[in-house]
Design a protein around this motif. Structure first.
Motif, PDB file in Angstrom:
ATOM      1  N   LEU A 254      -8.528 -25.983  92.356  1.00  0.00           N
ATOM      2  CA  LEU A 254      -7.180 -25.227  92.526  1.00  0.00           C
ATOM      3  C   LEU A 254      -7.397 -24.016  93.407  1.00  0.00           C
ATOM      4  CD1 LEU A 254      -6.725 -24.737  88.587  1.00  0.00           C
ATOM      5  CD2 LEU A 254      -5.950 -26.598  89.973  1.00  0.00           C
ATOM      6  N   ARG A 255      -6.174 -23.558  93.937  1.00  0.00           N
ATOM      7  CA  ARG A 255      -6.081 -22.411  94.818  1.00  0.00           C
ATOM      8  C   ARG A 255      -5.470 -21.450  94.101  1.00  0.00           C
ATOM      9  NH1 ARG A 255      -5.208 -24.438 100.180  1.00  0.00           N
ATOM     10  NH2 ARG A 255      -3.136 -25.251  99.270  1.00  0.00           N
ATOM     11  N   LEU A 256      -5.973 -20.055  94.272  1.00  0.00           N
ATOM     12  CA  LEU A 256      -5.289 -18.851  93.636  1.00  0.00           C
ATOM     13  C   LEU A 256      -5.052 -17.756  94.570  1.00  0.00           C
ATOM     14  CD1 LEU A 256      -4.467 -17.103  91.161  1.00  0.00           C
ATOM     15  CD2 LEU A 256      -7.038 -16.171  91.238  1.00  0.00           C
ATOM     16  N   ASP A 257      -3.653 -17.519  94.593  1.00  0.00           N
ATOM     17  CA  ASP A 257      -3.338 -16.481  95.507  1.00  0.00           C
ATOM     18  C   ASP A 257      -3.545 -15.117  94.837  1.00  0.00           C
ATOM     19  OD1 ASP A 257      -1.956 -14.449  97.072  1.00  0.00           O
ATOM     20  OD2 ASP A 257      -0.188 -14.848  96.449  1.00  0.00           O
ATOM     21  N   ALA A 258      -4.888 -14.621  95.298  1.00  0.00           N
ATOM     22  CA  ALA A 258      -5.368 -13.252  94.638  1.00  0.00           C
ATOM     23  C   ALA A 258      -4.632 -12.183  94.479  1.00  0.00           C
ATOM     24  CB  ALA A 258      -6.952 -13.033  95.153  1.00  0.00           C
ATOM     25  N   ALA A 259      -3.563 -11.988  95.384  1.00  0.00           N
ATOM     26  CA  ALA A 259      -2.519 -10.863  95.355  1.00  0.00           C
ATOM     27  C   ALA A 259      -1.273 -10.940  94.498  1.00  0.00           C
ATOM     28  CB  ALA A 259      -2.079 -10.789  96.758  1.00  0.00           C
ATOM     29  N   GLY A 260      -0.882 -12.362  94.453  1.00  0.00           N
ATOM     30  CA  GLY A 260       0.151 -12.688  93.564  1.00  0.00           C
ATOM     31  C   GLY A 260      -0.160 -13.357  92.331  1.00  0.00           C
ATOM     32  N   GLY A 261      -1.273 -13.969  91.969  1.00  0.00           N
ATOM     33  CA  GLY A 261      -1.616 -14.694  90.841  1.00  0.00           C
ATOM     34  C   GLY A 261      -1.103 -15.962  90.871  1.00  0.00           C
ATOM     35  N   ALA A 262      -0.339 -16.700  91.690  1.00  0.00           N
ATOM     36  CA  ALA A 262      -0.036 -17.927  91.587  1.00  0.00           C
ATOM     37  C   ALA A 262      -1.436 -18.896  91.824  1.00  0.00           C
ATOM     38  CB  ALA A 262       0.948 -18.049  92.758  1.00  0.00           C
ATOM     39  N   VAL A 263      -1.091 -19.824  90.874  1.00  0.00           N
ATOM     40  CA  VAL A 263      -2.307 -20.914  91.136  1.00  0.00           C
ATOM     41  C   VAL A 263      -1.720 -22.202  91.363  1.00  0.00           C
ATOM     42  CG1 VAL A 263      -3.934 -22.379  89.719  1.00  0.00           C
ATOM     43  CG2 VAL A 263      -3.404 -19.738  89.096  1.00  0.00           C
ATOM     44  N   GLU A 264      -2.174 -22.936  92.416  1.00  0.00           N
ATOM     45  CA  GLU A 264      -1.501 -24.292  92.825  1.00  0.00           C
ATOM     46  C   GLU A 264      -2.853 -25.207  92.922  1.00  0.00           C
ATOM     47  OE1 GLU A 264      -0.122 -24.648  96.743  1.00  0.00           O
ATOM     48  OE2 GLU A 264      -1.583 -23.188  97.446  1.00  0.00           O
ATOM     49  N   THR A 265      -2.662 -26.653  92.899  1.00  0.00           N
ATOM     50  CA  THR A 265      -3.722 -27.833  92.732  1.00  0.00           C
ATOM     51  C   THR A 265      -3.714 -28.063  94.067  1.00  0.00           C
ATOM     52  OG1 THR A 265      -2.789 -28.567  90.641  1.00  0.00           O
ATOM     53  CG2 THR A 265      -4.218 -29.939  92.103  1.00  0.00           C
ATOM     54  N   VAL A 266      -5.075 -28.205  94.663  1.00  0.00           N
ATOM     55  CA  VAL A 266      -5.461 -28.605  95.549  1.00  0.00           C
ATOM     56  C   VAL A 266      -5.918 -30.482  95.658  1.00  0.00           C
ATOM     57  CG1 VAL A 266      -7.258 -28.481  97.859  1.00  0.00           C
ATOM     58  CG2 VAL A 266      -6.524 -26.674  96.766  1.00  0.00           C
ATOM     59  N   LEU A 267      -6.725 -30.371  94.775  1.00  0.00           N
ATOM     60  CA  LEU A 267      -7.171 -31.931  94.490  1.00  0.00           C
ATOM     61  C   LEU A 267      -7.208 -31.831  92.920  1.00  0.00           C
ATOM     62  CD1 LEU A 267     -10.358 -32.085  96.770  1.00  0.00           C
ATOM     63  CD2 LEU A 267      -8.310 -33.307  96.949  1.00  0.00           C
ATOM     64  N   GLY A 268      -6.455 -32.717  92.411  1.00  0.00           N
ATOM     65  CA  GLY A 268      -6.360 -33.075  90.994  1.00  0.00           C
ATOM     66  C   GLY A 268      -6.948 -34.500  90.550  1.00  0.00           C
ATOM     67  N   HIS A 269      -7.190 -35.270  91.450  1.00  0.00           N
ATOM     68  CA  HIS A 269      -7.837 -36.487  91.255  1.00  0.00           C
ATOM     69  C   HIS A 269      -8.201 -37.092  92.554  1.00  0.00           C
ATOM     70  CE1 HIS A 269      -4.416 -38.292  92.774  1.00  0.00           C
ATOM     71  NE2 HIS A 269      -3.582 -37.461  92.454  1.00  0.00           N
ATOM     72  N   ARG A 270      -9.155 -38.200  92.232  1.00  0.00           N
ATOM     73  CA  ARG A 270      -9.495 -39.044  93.292  1.00  0.00           C
ATOM     74  C   ARG A 270      -8.959 -40.539  93.278  1.00  0.00           C
ATOM     75  NH1 ARG A 270     -14.258 -42.427  94.007  1.00  0.00           N
ATOM     76  NH2 ARG A 270     -14.748 -42.569  96.381  1.00  0.00           N
ATOM     77  N   ASN A 271      -8.175 -40.893  94.151  1.00  0.00           N
ATOM     78  CA  ASN A 271      -7.679 -42.116  94.025  1.00  0.00           C
ATOM     79  C   ASN A 271      -7.030 -42.561  92.646  1.00  0.00           C
ATOM     80  OD1 ASN A 271      -8.569 -42.471  96.943  1.00  0.00           O
ATOM     81  ND2 ASN A 271     -10.511 -43.298  96.004  1.00  0.00           N
ATOM     82  N   SER A 272      -6.069 -41.629  92.258  1.00  0.00           N
ATOM     83  CA  SER A 272      -5.469 -41.563  90.921  1.00  0.00           C
ATOM     84  C   SER A 272      -6.325 -41.682  89.918  1.00  0.00           C
ATOM     85  CB  SER A 272      -4.638 -42.885  91.065  1.00  0.00           C
ATOM     86  OG  SER A 272      -5.317 -44.082  90.625  1.00  0.00           O
ATOM     87  N   GLU A 273      -7.654 -41.481  90.008  1.00  0.00           N
ATOM     88  CA  GLU A 273      -8.732 -41.537  89.060  1.00  0.00           C
ATOM     89  C   GLU A 273      -8.851 -39.953  88.481  1.00  0.00           C
ATOM     90  OE1 GLU A 273     -12.762 -43.319  87.533  1.00  0.00           O
ATOM     91  OE2 GLU A 273     -12.663 -42.842  89.377  1.00  0.00           O
ATOM     92  N   SER A 274      -8.841 -39.318  87.311  1.00  0.00           N
ATOM     93  CA  SER A 274      -9.080 -38.173  86.992  1.00  0.00           C
ATOM     94  C   SER A 274     -10.619 -37.783  87.324  1.00  0.00           C
ATOM     95  CB  SER A 274      -8.956 -37.794  85.494  1.00  0.00           C
ATOM     96  OG  SER A 274      -7.573 -38.106  85.374  1.00  0.00           O
ATOM     97  N   PHE A 275     -10.796 -36.521  87.585  1.00  0.00           N
ATOM     98  CA  PHE A 275     -12.189 -36.191  87.680  1.00  0.00           C
ATOM     99  C   PHE A 275     -13.101 -36.009  86.278  1.00  0.00           C
ATOM    100  CE2 PHE A 275     -10.641 -34.042  91.470  1.00  0.00           C
ATOM    101  CZ  PHE A 275     -11.392 -34.778  92.466  1.00  0.00           C
ATOM    102  N   LYS A 276     -14.001 -36.347  86.010  1.00  0.00           N
ATOM    103  CA  LYS A 276     -14.924 -35.996  84.867  1.00  0.00           C
ATOM    104  C   LYS A 276     -14.752 -34.558  84.344  1.00  0.00           C
ATOM    105  CE  LYS A 276     -18.513 -39.475  85.926  1.00  0.00           C
ATOM    106  NZ  LYS A 276     -18.430 -40.450  84.527  1.00  0.00           N
ATOM    107  N   GLY A 277     -14.769 -33.660  85.222  1.00  0.00           N
ATOM    108  CA  GLY A 277     -14.572 -32.363  85.061  1.00  0.00           C
ATOM    109  C   GLY A 277     -15.392 -31.209  85.939  1.00  0.00           C
ATOM    110  N   VAL A 278     -14.790 -31.064  86.799  1.00  0.00           N
ATOM    111  CA  VAL A 278     -15.330 -30.177  88.055  1.00  0.00           C
ATOM    112  C   VAL A 278     -15.922 -28.879  87.628  1.00  0.00           C
ATOM    113  CG1 VAL A 278     -13.884 -31.298  89.690  1.00  0.00           C
ATOM    114  CG2 VAL A 278     -13.095 -29.288  88.822  1.00  0.00           C
ATOM    115  N   ASN A 279     -17.019 -28.468  88.250  1.00  0.00           N
ATOM    116  CA  ASN A 279     -17.883 -27.396  87.667  1.00  0.00           C
ATOM    117  C   ASN A 279     -18.037 -26.198  88.635  1.00  0.00           C
ATOM    118  OD1 ASN A 279     -20.476 -25.814  87.122  1.00  0.00           O
ATOM    119  ND2 ASN A 279     -20.076 -26.841  85.232  1.00  0.00           N
ATOM    120  N   ASP A 280     -18.371 -26.456  89.733  1.00  0.00           N
ATOM    121  CA  ASP A 280     -18.815 -25.541  90.594  1.00  0.00           C
ATOM    122  C   ASP A 280     -18.496 -26.084  92.113  1.00  0.00           C
ATOM    123  OD1 ASP A 280     -19.468 -22.989  91.473  1.00  0.00           O
ATOM    124  OD2 ASP A 280     -21.564 -23.091  90.668  1.00  0.00           O
ATOM    125  N   LEU A 281     -18.446 -24.908  93.198  1.00  0.00           N
ATOM    126  CA  LEU A 281     -17.832 -25.256  94.604  1.00  0.00           C
ATOM    127  C   LEU A 281     -18.621 -24.223  95.425  1.00  0.00           C
ATOM    128  CD1 LEU A 281     -14.130 -24.490  94.705  1.00  0.00           C
ATOM    129  CD2 LEU A 281     -15.790 -23.311  93.271  1.00  0.00           C
TER     130      LEU A 281
END
Length: 314
Positions: free
Chosen positions: A108-135
């Motif tokens: 996800l990406r967060l606008d730290a000034a406004g607090g809005a959260v948007e999705t950058v990558l929600g899945h890979r080839n329509s398959e959900s991630f196991k549970g992302v942890n760090d980046l």
């Protein structure tokens, strides 16, 4: 003949820099706590420390979907975002936005000034991630992240990905028993991965074509949990948060443990970050809702967000 000298690590005592204020603490059960800390009722679980260019520190609170900003001078806590998710690792982009590894929702990406959260990558080839942890961003702006889920020695299928600026998503590892913290070397030629349930830090050379080769264990630990967050040092070493041994370990470039940073608060030190341009290390002591600080003998390596800003200023 070269003789290795195996000396016990020097102890560095950390101090409590600040604690999550009581006004933000409300002990209750959540699905995340029931799955990951069964039998516990928790008021927070802090993770993901990251500094912006103004020196403010951001941390996540996984079970309650919260992201806090801690003011550089006053250490005042401010709730930046609260949403339906489980945010873990944070990384600051060169544009000032906060990128989040969210276990439930992906990258996800967060606008730290406004607090809005948007999705950058929600899945890979329509398959959900196991549970992302760090980046982490490398110095060229490529994003590396771990997909841990509930993997472990019983199910060594944790993944590590690289997301490129052109939108290409590369699967680099698919056999890690609980990949967690991630870091890249300053020259972009080596990837480091904290493998929690294997209780190791893996070292993975990156080939010119972007693939990995000859992945090996740089260091092996012990404990009921294992290595968690990673931070690269200016001299090519690593600092490794350990989630059950009450501190973090400083490794030199050969993987030798030279220092241990010991927590005065609790045993669950999950993640860490250097104040950019300094030898000051901050650590999240998650179970106690504390942020720790210690001075190390070496500073942190440059970060993408800060180095890109410095180049633009020249």
């Amino acid at each position: 003949m070269w003789n290795l000298s195996f000396q016990p690590p020097e102890i560095i005592e950390a101090r409590v820099l600040t604690r999550l204020p009581d006004a933000f603490r409300a002990p209750r059960r959540t699905d995340w706590v029931d799955a990951n800390k069964p039998g516990h009722v928790m008021d927070s679980f802090l993770e993901g420390p990251a500094f912006d260019r103004a020196g403010n520190l951001y941390v996540t609170d996984i079970p309650y979907g919260r992201i806090f900003r801690i003011a550089a001078a006053s250490l005042e806590w401010q709730l930046v975002a609260a949403y339906d998710g489980w945010p873990n690792g944070l990384a600051v982009h060169a544009d000032g936005s906060l990128w989040i590894a969210d276990y439930r929702r992906g990258i996800l990406r967060l606008d730290a000034a406004g607090g809005a959260v948007e999705t950058v990558l929600g899945h890979r080839n329509s398959e959900s991630f196991k549970g992302v942890n760090d980046l982490v961003f490398d110095l060229e702006g490529r994003l590396y992240f771990t997909d841990q889920g509930q993997t472990g020695l019983h199910d060594p299928t944790g993944r590590v990905y690289r997301w490129n600026a052109d939108g290409r998503l590369d699967l680099l590892l698919a056999n890690a028993p609980s990949p967690n913290g991630v870091a890249t070397s300053g020259d972009g030629k080596v990837l480091f991965v904290a493998v929690t349930r294997g209780n190791q830090v893996w070292r993975a050379p990156l080939l010119p074509d972007g693939s990995l080769s000859k992945v090996g264990a740089l260091q092996t630990f012990f404990g009921t949990s294992g290595p968690d967050g990673l931070a690269l040092t200016a001299d090519g070493g690593l600092v490794v948060a350990h989630a059950s041994l009450g501190g973090a370990f400083v490794l030199n470039a050969r993987g030798e443990v030279t220092h241990m940073v010991r927590s005065p608060a609790g045993q669950t030190v999950t993640n860490l970050a250097f104040r950019p341009g300094t030898r000051q290390l901050v650590l999240t002591d998650s179970a106690t809702g504390s942020v720790l600080e210690a001075e190390l003998p070496v500073g942190g390596a440059p970060l993408y967000s800060h180095s890109m800003y410095s180049r633009a200023q020249k």
